[in-house]
Write a protein that holds these residues in place. Structure first.
Motif, PDB file in Angstrom:
ATOM      1  N   LYS A 121       1.007  -1.343  -0.017  1.00 40.58           N
ATOM      2  CA  LYS A 121      -0.018   0.128  -0.140  1.00 40.58           C
ATOM      3  C   LYS A 121       0.868   1.373  -0.043  1.00 40.58           C
ATOM      4  CE  LYS A 121      -3.938   2.056   2.359  1.00 40.58           C
ATOM      5  NZ  LYS A 121      -4.847   1.998   3.591  1.00 40.58           N
ATOM      6  N   SER A 122       1.910   1.338   0.963  1.00 40.19           N
ATOM      7  CA  SER A 122       2.689   2.382   1.187  1.00 40.19           C
ATOM      8  C   SER A 122       3.903   2.614   0.210  1.00 40.19           C
ATOM      9  CB  SER A 122       3.122   2.654   2.513  1.00 40.19           C
ATOM     10  OG  SER A 122       3.994   1.634   2.680  1.00 40.19           O
ATOM     11  N   GLY A 123       4.301   1.460  -0.491  1.00 42.97           N
ATOM     12  CA  GLY A 123       5.503   1.418  -1.165  1.00 42.97           C
ATOM     13  C   GLY A 123       7.012   1.380  -0.440  1.00 42.97           C
ATOM     14  N   ARG A 124       6.630   1.439   0.857  1.00 39.45           N
ATOM     15  CA  ARG A 124       7.846   1.876   1.752  1.00 39.45           C
ATOM     16  C   ARG A 124       8.729   0.437   1.907  1.00 39.45           C
ATOM     17  NH1 ARG A 124       7.527   6.617   3.878  1.00 39.45           N
ATOM     18  NH2 ARG A 124       5.489   7.514   4.532  1.00 39.45           N
ATOM     19  N   ILE A 125      10.124   0.339   1.755  1.00 39.55           N
ATOM     20  CA  ILE A 125      10.758  -0.580   2.113  1.00 39.55           C
ATOM     21  C   ILE A 125      10.890  -1.213   3.435  1.00 39.55           C
ATOM     22  CG2 ILE A 125      13.220  -1.480   1.685  1.00 39.55           C
ATOM     23  CD1 ILE A 125      13.698   0.846  -0.005  1.00 39.55           C
ATOM     24  N   ARG A 126      10.542  -2.284   3.834  1.00 37.89           N
ATOM     25  CA  ARG A 126      10.481  -2.951   5.215  1.00 37.89           C
ATOM     26  C   ARG A 126      11.465  -3.895   5.489  1.00 37.89           C
ATOM     27  NH1 ARG A 126       8.887   1.065   7.044  1.00 37.89           N
ATOM     28  NH2 ARG A 126       6.471   1.686   7.272  1.00 37.89           N
ATOM     29  N   GLY A 127      12.222  -4.320   4.426  1.00 36.43           N
ATOM     30  CA  GLY A 127      13.291  -5.626   4.953  1.00 36.43           C
ATOM     31  C   GLY A 127      14.004  -6.196   3.631  1.00 36.43           C
ATOM     32  N   ALA A 128      15.057  -6.925   3.953  1.00 38.65           N
ATOM     33  CA  ALA A 128      15.753  -7.528   2.762  1.00 38.65           C
ATOM     34  C   ALA A 128      16.502  -8.635   3.492  1.00 38.65           C
ATOM     35  CB  ALA A 128      16.590  -6.486   2.407  1.00 38.65           C
ATOM     36  N   SER A 129      16.928  -9.675   2.621  1.00 36.47           N
ATOM     37  CA  SER A 129      17.814 -10.855   2.845  1.00 36.47           C
ATOM     38  C   SER A 129      18.797 -11.091   1.737  1.00 36.47           C
ATOM     39  CB  SER A 129      16.902 -11.828   3.197  1.00 36.47           C
ATOM     40  OG  SER A 129      17.753 -13.090   3.759  1.00 36.47           O
ATOM     41  N   MET A 130      19.784 -11.237   2.209  1.00 36.33           N
ATOM     42  CA  MET A 130      20.809 -11.610   1.001  1.00 36.33           C
ATOM     43  C   MET A 130      22.036 -12.467   1.329  1.00 36.33           C
ATOM     44  SD  MET A 130      22.256  -7.636   1.353  1.00 36.33           S
ATOM     45  CE  MET A 130      20.594  -7.344   2.155  1.00 36.33           C
ATOM     46  N   VAL A 169      29.280  -0.884 -10.154  1.00 41.80           N
ATOM     47  CA  VAL A 169      29.347  -1.054  -8.772  1.00 41.80           C
ATOM     48  C   VAL A 169      28.247  -2.253  -8.301  1.00 41.80           C
ATOM     49  CG1 VAL A 169      30.002   1.068  -7.979  1.00 41.80           C
ATOM     50  CG2 VAL A 169      27.710   0.578  -8.215  1.00 41.80           C
ATOM     51  N   ILE A 170      28.628  -2.955  -7.226  1.00 37.72           N
ATOM     52  CA  ILE A 170      27.767  -4.179  -6.492  1.00 37.72           C
ATOM     53  C   ILE A 170      26.308  -3.274  -6.217  1.00 37.72           C
ATOM     54  CG2 ILE A 170      27.395  -5.664  -4.663  1.00 37.72           C
ATOM     55  CD1 ILE A 170      29.601  -6.536  -6.538  1.00 37.72           C
ATOM     56  N   GLU A 171      26.317  -2.128  -5.902  1.00 35.77           N
ATOM     57  CA  GLU A 171      24.919  -1.473  -5.671  1.00 35.77           C
ATOM     58  C   GLU A 171      24.058  -1.357  -6.807  1.00 35.77           C
ATOM     59  OE1 GLU A 171      27.764  -0.574  -2.571  1.00 35.77           O
ATOM     60  OE2 GLU A 171      27.964  -0.425  -4.764  1.00 35.77           O
ATOM     61  N   GLU A 172      24.656  -1.911  -7.968  1.00 34.47           N
ATOM     62  CA  GLU A 172      23.558  -2.024  -9.327  1.00 34.47           C
ATOM     63  C   GLU A 172      22.337  -3.078  -8.988  1.00 34.47           C
ATOM     64  OE1 GLU A 172      25.290  -0.149 -13.229  1.00 34.47           O
ATOM     65  OE2 GLU A 172      26.743  -1.177 -12.100  1.00 34.47           O
ATOM     66  N   ALA A 173      23.141  -4.109  -8.225  1.00 33.87           N
ATOM     67  CA  ALA A 173      22.345  -5.153  -7.934  1.00 33.87           C
ATOM     68  C   ALA A 173      21.052  -4.723  -7.078  1.00 33.87           C
ATOM     69  CB  ALA A 173      22.874  -6.199  -7.038  1.00 33.87           C
ATOM     70  N   LEU A 174      21.179  -3.735  -6.427  1.00 34.18           N
ATOM     71  CA  LEU A 174      20.191  -3.159  -5.106  1.00 34.18           C
ATOM     72  C   LEU A 174      19.355  -2.419  -6.317  1.00 34.18           C
ATOM     73  CD1 LEU A 174      18.682  -2.477  -2.952  1.00 34.18           C
ATOM     74  CD2 LEU A 174      20.354  -0.758  -2.564  1.00 34.18           C
ATOM     75  N   GLN A 175      19.767  -1.626  -7.350  1.00 35.39           N
ATOM     76  CA  GLN A 175      19.275  -0.843  -8.285  1.00 35.39           C
ATOM     77  C   GLN A 175      18.037  -1.653  -8.977  1.00 35.39           C
ATOM     78  OE1 GLN A 175      21.375   1.155 -11.271  1.00 35.39           O
ATOM     79  NE2 GLN A 175      20.008   2.894 -11.082  1.00 35.39           N
ATOM     80  N   ASP A 176      18.717  -2.652  -9.480  1.00 39.21           N
ATOM     81  CA  ASP A 176      17.751  -3.575 -10.301  1.00 39.21           C
ATOM     82  C   ASP A 176      16.691  -4.138  -9.446  1.00 39.21           C
ATOM     83  OD1 ASP A 176      19.421  -3.270 -12.722  1.00 39.21           O
ATOM     84  OD2 ASP A 176      20.627  -4.953 -12.331  1.00 39.21           O
ATOM     85  N   THR A 177      16.859  -4.612  -8.266  1.00 43.14           N
ATOM     86  CA  THR A 177      16.003  -5.254  -7.311  1.00 43.14           C
ATOM     87  C   THR A 177      15.040  -4.156  -7.076  1.00 43.14           C
ATOM     88  OG1 THR A 177      17.639  -6.572  -6.190  1.00 43.14           O
ATOM     89  CG2 THR A 177      15.664  -6.378  -5.123  1.00 43.14           C
ATOM     90  N   LEU A 178      15.480  -2.859  -6.647  1.00 47.16           N
ATOM     91  CA  LEU A 178      14.313  -1.699  -6.671  1.00 47.16           C
ATOM     92  C   LEU A 178      13.596  -1.630  -7.898  1.00 47.16           C
ATOM     93  CD1 LEU A 178      16.546   0.770  -4.596  1.00 47.16           C
ATOM     94  CD2 LEU A 178      14.643  -0.898  -3.610  1.00 47.16           C
ATOM     95  N   ILE A 226      15.301   1.966   5.488  1.00 47.75           N
ATOM     96  CA  ILE A 226      14.318   1.630   6.241  1.00 47.75           C
ATOM     97  C   ILE A 226      14.062   2.649   7.363  1.00 47.75           C
ATOM     98  CG2 ILE A 226      13.154  -0.416   7.618  1.00 47.75           C
ATOM     99  CD1 ILE A 226      14.996  -2.202   5.767  1.00 47.75           C
ATOM    100  N   GLU A 227      15.150   2.748   8.008  1.00 44.50           N
ATOM    101  CA  GLU A 227      15.330   3.827   9.318  1.00 44.50           C
ATOM    102  C   GLU A 227      14.479   5.119   8.895  1.00 44.50           C
ATOM    103  OE1 GLU A 227      16.511   4.283  13.224  1.00 44.50           O
ATOM    104  OE2 GLU A 227      16.338   2.448  11.942  1.00 44.50           O
ATOM    105  N   GLN A 228      14.542   5.585   7.703  1.00 42.79           N
ATOM    106  CA  GLN A 228      14.323   6.821   7.207  1.00 42.79           C
ATOM    107  C   GLN A 228      12.675   6.691   6.626  1.00 42.79           C
ATOM    108  OE1 GLN A 228      15.612   9.867   7.632  1.00 42.79           O
ATOM    109  NE2 GLN A 228      17.044   8.775   8.950  1.00 42.79           N
ATOM    110  N   ASN A 229      12.168   5.478   6.716  1.00 46.11           N
ATOM    111  CA  ASN A 229      10.919   5.239   6.216  1.00 46.11           C
ATOM    112  C   ASN A 229      10.829   5.586   4.730  1.00 46.11           C
ATOM    113  OD1 ASN A 229       9.055   3.907   7.704  1.00 46.11           O
ATOM    114  ND2 ASN A 229       8.954   5.650   9.106  1.00 46.11           N
ATOM    115  N   MET A 230      11.924   5.187   4.026  1.00 44.78           N
ATOM    116  CA  MET A 230      11.941   5.391   2.469  1.00 44.78           C
ATOM    117  C   MET A 230      10.881   4.517   1.693  1.00 44.78           C
ATOM    118  SD  MET A 230      16.063   6.664   1.838  1.00 44.78           S
ATOM    119  CE  MET A 230      15.598   6.883   0.114  1.00 44.78           C
ATOM    120  N   THR A 231      10.448   5.196   0.427  1.00 42.93           N
ATOM    121  CA  THR A 231       9.532   4.333  -0.275  1.00 42.93           C
ATOM    122  C   THR A 231      10.598   3.619  -1.227  1.00 42.93           C
ATOM    123  OG1 THR A 231       8.990   6.196  -1.455  1.00 42.93           O
ATOM    124  CG2 THR A 231       7.594   5.595   0.186  1.00 42.93           C
ATOM    125  N   VAL A 232       9.944   2.840  -2.153  1.00 42.68           N
ATOM    126  CA  VAL A 232      10.967   2.221  -3.096  1.00 42.68           C
ATOM    127  C   VAL A 232      11.285   3.200  -4.404  1.00 42.68           C
ATOM    128  CG1 VAL A 232      11.089   0.616  -5.349  1.00 42.68           C
ATOM    129  CG2 VAL A 232      10.192   0.048  -3.213  1.00 42.68           C
TER     130      VAL A 232
END
Length: 481
Positions: free
Chosen positions: A395-404, A438-447, A420-426
């Motif tokens: 409903k809110s689009g907020r990120i709540r957790g992850a496992s990797m 960079v490895i962070e592109e894996a996170l970008q693709d997941t988002l 998550i601490e900042q209540n950010m949305t996707v």
């Protein structure tokens, strides 16, 4: 001898030392009591020496890949294990010295007492030949490795834990790692990479407390390629010629030593906290207010690993500061736990952040994933096995957790914990800058995938009411290395 102080702190680990910092802002009438080695668990037997051993083992493992990179010629690199272990101890001693130099080395005999304490009542302690009364008492005695009493009695000469492993002059030829939580997996992999024949055994079906079933399967696939992991059966141990026979279901192995990683338990037995006459929880830990850390209506506070729960230096330090403040102020402060974050420093890393998978509800949550196989930077590093999964509220689009499980996930875990601490949305996270490669592109693709799931059109009578693109296209598959 009798002595009265405003505050008595029991335990000179990170919780106790941070409590002293807060107490010093108000009063100089305090005492720090410590009955074991000084220097904190983290520096002596925990975070720091284990990471030295892991880094050393990973560096040696990299020599296997040199030929693939075009490096050849000369003798094959050999590992001098006694020298390697000496290096671990040298760095360990450096970390301990750094802790001591800025803390207990500067304390005099009136403030630092190197003895074990026993509680007589909520305001009195027996410490050696002294009786100390205090307006407030902070218990920060840390935790110790769990060793079942029957195994201790029968196999004491063959048991190693993190409390002893770094003191060894040489490593055994073979080891059964009993317990595949974070410590067992980290040390088990390091020992394997240092040339020890390792067999990992656990009664459960997960490694390193991974709840997400997809990530757990990915982790098992990765680590079973290095050394055997025997799961889902209680280990059975008996003495035999050559050491110890370990059975798990129908499988068995004979090993020279047993490395036990069955968790850690608060160091409270000597204190006689039962004399507080308050409700007790598991393992003799008094139930305390989770925010103020106060035990019942007493003036006793629990902080750090002594309070139970998962051991974490940052958590222990924060609780120490809260307990220290509350011990000398009438107006109490509350300890607020930050977004949960757990990182296993295996190779590849394992990390869990925020909401646990056990709380995932597919009616209100969505999940997206990205394998590290096609991630360019991971391919370059030769470390592209793994899986990243991120959870968000529908409903809110907020990120709540992850496992990797994957390369350099310790960094991805921090980025996600901050989000998550900042209540950010996707969408807000996707608006952040990313670099390449960079490895962070894996996170970008997941988002991007997660955003696609969140914006899928609602179906009415079999027809889409609107269409929204589902993020950038996949960059294709790639062989995992």
């Amino acid at each position: 001898m009798k002595k009265h102080v405003d505050v008595a702190v029991i335990g000179a680990g990170h919780a106790g030392l941070n409590a002293i910092k807060e107490i010093l802002k108000v009063t100089d009438d305090w005492v720090l009591i410590n009955g074991g080695p000084l220097g904190t668990t983290c520096a002596r037997v925990g975070c720091m020496p284990s990471k030295v051993a892991i880094h050393l083992a990973d560096s040696y493992k990299m020599t296997d890949k040199l030929k693939r990179y075009g490096v050849s010629g000369g003798e094959e690199l050999a590992l001098d294990r006694p020298a390697a272990l000496e290096h671990v101890r040298d760095l360990r001693d450096t970390f301990v010295d750094l802790v001591l130099a800025n803390t207990t080395d500067e304390m005099d005999g009136e403030h630092l007492i190197e003895e074990y304490a026993e509680l007589l009542d909520p305001h009195r302690l027996r410490v050696g030949e002294r009786e100390i009364t205090a307006d407030a008492i902070i218990v920060a005695t840390g935790a110790r490795s769990v060793v079942p009493e029957t195994w201790r009695a029968e196999f004491a000469d063959g048991i190693l834990t993190v409390d002893e492993i770094f003191e060894q002059e040489e490593l055994p030829a073979s080891v059964a790692v009993i317990g595949l939580g974070p410590i067992g997996l980290e040390i088990g992999q390091a020992l394997h990479r240092l040339g020890v024949a390792v067999t990992g055994v656990d009664h459960g079906e997960r490694v390193s407390r991974i709840q997400d079933p997809a990530v757990n399967r990915a982790a098992l696939d990765i680590f079973q390629r290095e050394f055997p992991l025997w799961l889902a059966h209680e280990p059975q141990i008996e003495r035999c010629d050559g050491g110890f026979r370990v059975r798990s279901g129908e499988r068995e192995v004979v090993v020279e030593k047993l490395f036990l990683a069955l968790g850690r338990r608060p160091n409270l037995a000597r204190l006689r906290l039962d004399r507080l006459r308050v409700p007790m929880g598991d393992h003799g830990v008094p139930i305390c207010d989770p925010e103020t850390l106060r035990v019942g209506r007493t003036s006793v506070y629990l902080a750090g690993d002594a309070a139970g729960g998962i051991a974490n230096l940052q958590r222990a330090a924060a609780q120490g500061r809260i307990a220290g403040w509350n011990s000398v102020h009438r107006r109490k402060r509350s300890w607020r736990a930050h977004t949960p974050m757990a990182i296993v420093f295996s190779e590849p890393n394992i990390a869990c952040v925020g909401m646990e998978w056990s709380r995932f509800d597919e009616r209100s949550m969505v999940v997206a994933e990205q394998r590290f196989g096609p991630v360019g930077r991971a391919l370059i590093m030769g470390q592209n096995r793994g899986l990243l999964r991120v959870y968000a509220e529908r409903k809110s689009g907020r990120i709540r957790g992850a496992s990797m499980v994957g390369p350099r996930c310790e960094h991805l875990a921090h980025l996600l914990a901050w989000a998550i601490e900042q209540n950010m949305t996707v969408k807000q996270a996707l608006a952040m800058p990313f670099y390449h490669p960079v490895i962070e592109e894996a996170l970008q693709d997941t988002l991007q995938e997660l955003n696609g799931e969140l914006t899928k059109p609602k179906m009415r009578g079999g027809f889409a009411t609107r269409w929204i693109g589902a993020g950038r296209a996949s960059i294709g598959s790639a062989a995992q290395v």
